[in-house]
Design an enzyme around this catalytic site. Structure first.
Site, short mmCIF file in Angstrom:
data_model
loop_
_atom_site.label_atom_id
_atom_site.label_comp_id
_atom_site.label_asym_id
_atom_site.label_seq_id
_atom_site.Cartn_x
_atom_site.Cartn_y
_atom_site.Cartn_z
N ALA A 66 0.85 -1.19 0.00
CA ALA A 66 0.00 0.00 0.00
C ALA A 66 0.89 1.24 0.00
O ALA A 66 2.09 1.19 0.31
CB ALA A 66 -0.91 0.00 1.23
N GLY A 111 0.04 -5.29 0.57
CA GLY A 111 -1.12 -5.24 -0.30
C GLY A 111 -0.87 -5.87 -1.66
O GLY A 111 -1.82 -6.33 -2.31
N GLU A 114 -1.45 -9.51 -1.08
CA GLU A 114 -2.90 -9.66 -0.92
C GLU A 114 -3.61 -9.61 -2.27
O GLU A 114 -4.53 -10.40 -2.53
CB GLU A 114 -3.43 -8.58 0.02
#
Length: 260
Positions: A66, A111, A114
């Protein structure tokens, strides 16, 4: 749509979506998450698209995580909204009904991992490095990472990856089930494209049924999952593609699936 942070290209029935923030190692900010959500909604609704490749621009990273500069300024309520937006986008990918391949040339961290884990297949180069380092920021994964790594790699590996925050190399990632295949960096595009072409040539409704049976039915207790599979299996007998596939097998030729 015109995207600021994504590149969208089509090669026949294969669509490639490339996160195009190489100067930020393709880090996920709110704008990029929103664009990814919109782009996958568009791909889902476009009947000409049969398979999707998700990539990151540049040589270093698929997605390095992120956007920390944006994260640092969030209030708890803003962080909750950010987490839910990321989870919603990734659940859209997971339940798209069309196969999505993550092309991982380098870092897939936080992220980024993910995002890769919500894709149906993950192909990495030998230079790939995968991890969930949120603990080093005083955080934990917020886009579904704790749940997907648990399902893919098991409890022991999930605890190790999340508690220690240390990335693993491509060989270990493949062993843990985080990567389906590891290939040479020079052949990554070739191998990903060949896999996408194979998927795009398959019967779209059969692929959608497989994804549903595993991703939805697989979350049910065993007996319910079996019943879900039976109904999903039976529904495909209403399709032209089933008749084409069985006829092609009996006639010893390649099938020509139309998606009907």
């Amino acid at each position: 749509m015109n995207y600021q942070n994504l590149l969208c290209t089509d090669r026949g029935p294969v669509r490639t979506l490339t996160i195009n923030r190489p100067e930020k190692l393709n880090a996920l900010n709110r704008a990029t998450i929103a664009e990814l959500h919109a782009a996958f909604d568009e791909a889902r609704d476009d009947n000409s698209v049969r398979a999707i490749i998700l990539a990151g621009a540049g040589e270093k990273a698929f997605v390095a995580g992120a956007d920390i500069a944006e994260l640092q300024s969030l209030s708890p309520m803003e962080a909750l909204a950010f987490s839910r937006a990321g989870q919603s986008m990734m659940r859209t990918i997971e339940l798209l009904g069309k196969p999505v391949i993550a092309r991982i040339q380098g870092f897939a961290l936080g992220g980024g991992l993910e995002l890769a884990m919500c894709c149906h297949l993950r192909i990495g180069s030998e230079k790939a490095r995968l991890g969930l380092p949120e603990v080093t920021l005083g955080l934990l994964p917020g886009f579904g990472g704790t749940q997907r790594v648990l399902r893919l790699a098991g409890r022991a590996a999930a605890l190790e990856l999340c508690l220690l925050g240390q990335p693993v190399n491509a060989t270990r990632a493949e062993h843990l089930g985080l990567l389906n295949r590891v290939v040479a960096i020079d052949s990554l595009d070739k191998d990903v494209n060949e896999l996408a072409d194979q998927l795009a040539a398959s019967a779209p409704q059969a692929l959608a049924g497989i994804l549903d049976a595993i991703l939805v039915g697989g979350e049910c207790p065993s007996a319910e999952g079996m019943e879900f599979e039976s109904k999903t299996f039976a529904l495909r007998f209403s399709t032209d593609d089933m008749r084409e596939g069985t006829a092609a097998f009996l006639e010893k030729r390649k099938p020509d699936f139309k998606g009907t």
